[in-house]
Enzyme design. Structure first.
Site, PDB file in Angstrom:
ATOM      1  N   SER A 240      -2.932  -0.401   2.946  1.00 13.03           N
ATOM      2  CA  SER A 240      -2.870   0.288   1.665  1.00 13.03           C
ATOM      3  C   SER A 240      -2.681  -0.716   0.540  1.00 13.03           C
ATOM      4  CB  SER A 240      -1.707   1.261   1.659  1.00 13.03           C
ATOM      5  OG  SER A 240      -0.490   0.548   1.550  1.00 13.03           O
ATOM      6  N   LYS A 241      -2.809  -0.193  -0.647  1.00 11.79           N
ATOM      7  CA  LYS A 241      -2.653  -1.059  -1.817  1.00 11.79           C
ATOM      8  C   LYS A 241      -1.285  -1.736  -1.800  1.00 11.79           C
ATOM      9  CE  LYS A 241      -5.726   2.110  -3.442  1.00 11.79           C
ATOM     10  NZ  LYS A 241      -5.872   3.540  -3.503  1.00 11.79           N
ATOM     11  N   ARG A 242      -0.318  -0.977  -1.363  1.00 12.27           N
ATOM     12  CA  ARG A 242       1.036  -1.521  -1.361  1.00 12.27           C
ATOM     13  C   ARG A 242       1.194  -2.673  -0.390  1.00 12.27           C
ATOM     14  NH1 ARG A 242       1.217   3.667  -0.666  1.00 12.27           N
ATOM     15  NH2 ARG A 242       1.619   5.023  -2.435  1.00 12.27           N
ATOM     16  N   HIS A 243       0.401  -2.653   0.662  1.00 18.34           N
ATOM     17  CA  HIS A 243       0.539  -3.704   1.664  1.00 18.34           C
ATOM     18  C   HIS A 243      -0.387  -4.882   1.401  1.00 18.34           C
ATOM     19  CE1 HIS A 243       3.276  -1.511   4.261  1.00 18.34           C
ATOM     20  NE2 HIS A 243       2.587  -0.433   3.941  1.00 18.34           N
ATOM     21  N   GLY A 244      -0.785  -5.017   0.163  1.00 16.62           N
ATOM     22  CA  GLY A 244      -1.578  -6.174  -0.194  1.00 16.62           C
ATOM     23  C   GLY A 244      -3.041  -6.070   0.160  1.00 16.62           C
TER      24      GLY A 244
END
Length: 467
Positions: A240-244
């Site tokens: 995901s976006k949060r995980h880079g």
RNA sequence: GACCCCAUCGUCUAGAGGCCUAGGACACCGGCCUUUCACGCCGGCAACACGGGUUCAAAUCCCGUUGGGGUCGCCA
């Protein structure tokens, strides 16, 4: 019936690698079946959709060569049509107005969750008399979903998946402001665009049930669904976006070639026996959804690099030169003229096998273009002790006397020198490398000298040698 | 939590009941080649999650367990 597929990204962020694979599979499936591949921008969320994201998606797909057969459809352009369908449903009693407030809904959700139900909305207004409607609340339009029985999706990847209708509540078709929701828009657009196969991420699998119900209620036939597994990060967690997770342009900037990226992505979840390096035309011939795997795959940058290296090595020198010239100029400050272009072209065959990405290729090319005197790095410095510099001084005249400056003649000259000095080749080759490249790692040193040309080589030698 | 999906080397995967002593690729470890680093070549390590069935025979079929993932918005 001819095949029509579509890639339907929402322009609320960048085009990530999972989206690219979805696009690729849709594109391949259409090409394989001589069908059409369409692009639909799902921009119905006007608050979150940005032109920037649309541009990123378009240019990313263009870079990869995943061309659509028609100009892109913008879902926002079909809003009126979507609403009409909802109104029809309303008029035929297959949908109804719901006046629940946000608070009421939140309470229902809370209750459903604690009681272990997936059916969040209780259907409060499903059978209520519209006369009871509060006048100060703008209603949403909800779909009157079947209460009993079950809904089956015959997924091309996951097989037959069944869910009890009791699990599904009455989804919202039209928001309080009258705009259609995603669930409605997708159904109407897929139908209107004649989509026969919807290949998309596994995260849409549960949506397929609701969409199937809607299709049935309207009286349309749903497309064949193929939910492909998601791509996970190297740690196994969702990409995901949060995980880079990165946008496709980041991969471009990291020096990956589009063909390599596509080849790598194709093999993530799809295979054709033991084949690893697969050209796009070969992929079109071989690709079928039946061969798509069902388990999620992790992204592995080592393998990506390896595939990229293969593609890099197969790319023509002229093409590669075009790709890296700008970056070399930027980093060394040189201005490319005919002779430097020539130098780059001659240097590439020796450089290519040493690089896995375009970035690395630029890195190892730089020494050919720096201005004299060269900066000698610390490792190279070690092979340039006094003795070595004196030896280079003794070698210099015979090189300066060379009339025909070629790899072969330089090779011969140096080997002759080695004999007269009675030393090992390495004793002179490494200092030569340090002087000519400023490093201790480079292509064959005779090749380097030849590519550099006589004047530049002798000049670089002169900079460090002791006469 | 509920519902749904998934499960072969560290990773991507081949495998559609006997061809499996489980194959390939990446990574890793040796060796060869070599003026360095690569490339290339040769070799090695390494997996059917677990437990029950079904069958003459199961990585392959069924059930359960465990583990992982997805979904549960007036987002898409």
């Amino acid at each position: 019936m001819s095949v029509v597929t579509r890639f339907a990204p929402s322009p609320t962020g960048f085009l990530h690698i999972g989206g690219v694979r979805t696009a690729l599979f849709n594109w391949l499936y259409a090409r394989h079946n001589n069908g059409k591949y369409l692009l639909r921008i799902e921009d119905t969320d006007r608050k979150r959709s940005t032109q920037e994201a649309i541009d990123a998606i378009t240019s990313g797909l263009e870079w990869l060569g995943l061309d659509a057969d028609e100009p892109p459809t913008f879902q926002s352009a079909n809003l009126d049509r979507h609403s009409e369908v909802a109104i029809d449903l309303l008029n035929s009693g297959k949908a109804y107005h719901c006046y629940c407030s946000a608070d009421e809904l939140a309470a229902m959700r809370e209750k459903a969750r604690s009681s272990g139900s997936t059916r969040l909305y209780e259907g409060t207004w499903r059978d209520k008399d519209p006369e009871d409607a509060p006048s100060n609340v703008k209603p949403v339009v909800r779909f009157k979903a079947p209460l009993e029985g079950e809904t089956v999706v015959n997924d091309l990847v996951q097989g037959s998946v069944t869910v009890s209708n009791a699990q599904l509540d009455d989804m919202i078709l039209l928001r309080a402001d009258g705009t259609p929701t995603y669930m409605l828009s997708v159904v109407v657009d897929d139908h209107d665009m004649g989509v026969t196969h919807a290949i998309r991420g596994d995260d849409h699998l549960t949506n397929a049930f609701r969409q199937t119900q809607l299709f049935n209620a309207i009286g349309w036939c749903p497309p064949a669904y193929a939910h492909i597994p998601l791509i996970h990060g190297s740690d196994g967690a969702k990409l995901s976006k949060r995980h880079g997770a990165l946008g496709i342009e980041a991969y471009r900037e990291m020096g990956y070639l589009p063909g390599a990226l596509l080849n790598y992505l194709l093999r993530l979840g799809w295979s054709h026996g033991d084949e690893e390096i697969i050209s796009l035309s070969q992929a079109i011939e071989w690709f079928d959804i039946i061969d798509v795997g069902r388990g999620a795959a992790r992204i592995d940058f080592d393998k990506l690099s390896s595939v990229n290296a293969h593609y890099l090595h197969e790319t023509a020198n002229e093409k590669l030169a075009d790709l890296i010239r700008g970056q070399i100029a930027e980093r060394t400050g040189v201005i490319f003229d005919a002779s430097l272009n020539e130098r780059l072209l001659h240097a590439l065959p020796g450089l290519k096998p040493r690089a896995k990405t375009i970035d690395e290729l630029v890195d190892i090319s730089l020494f050919y273009f720096y201005d004299r005197p060269l900066e000698i790095d610390s490792r190279a410095q070690k092979s340039l002790d006094e003795e070595a510099c004196k030896r280079l001084g003794r070698l210099f005249p015979s090189l300066a006397n060379l009339e025909n400056w070629s790899e072969e003649s330089i090779d011969q000259t140096v080997r002759k020198f080695v004999e007269t000095e009675d030393i090992k080749l390495g004793k002179i080759a490494q200092p030569l490398r340090a002087a000519l490249t400023g490093t201790n790692i480079s292509p064959g040193i005779f090749e380097v000298a030849a590519v550099l040309g006589k004047t530049e080589s002798l000049g670089r030698l002169d900079d460090v040698m002791i006469k």
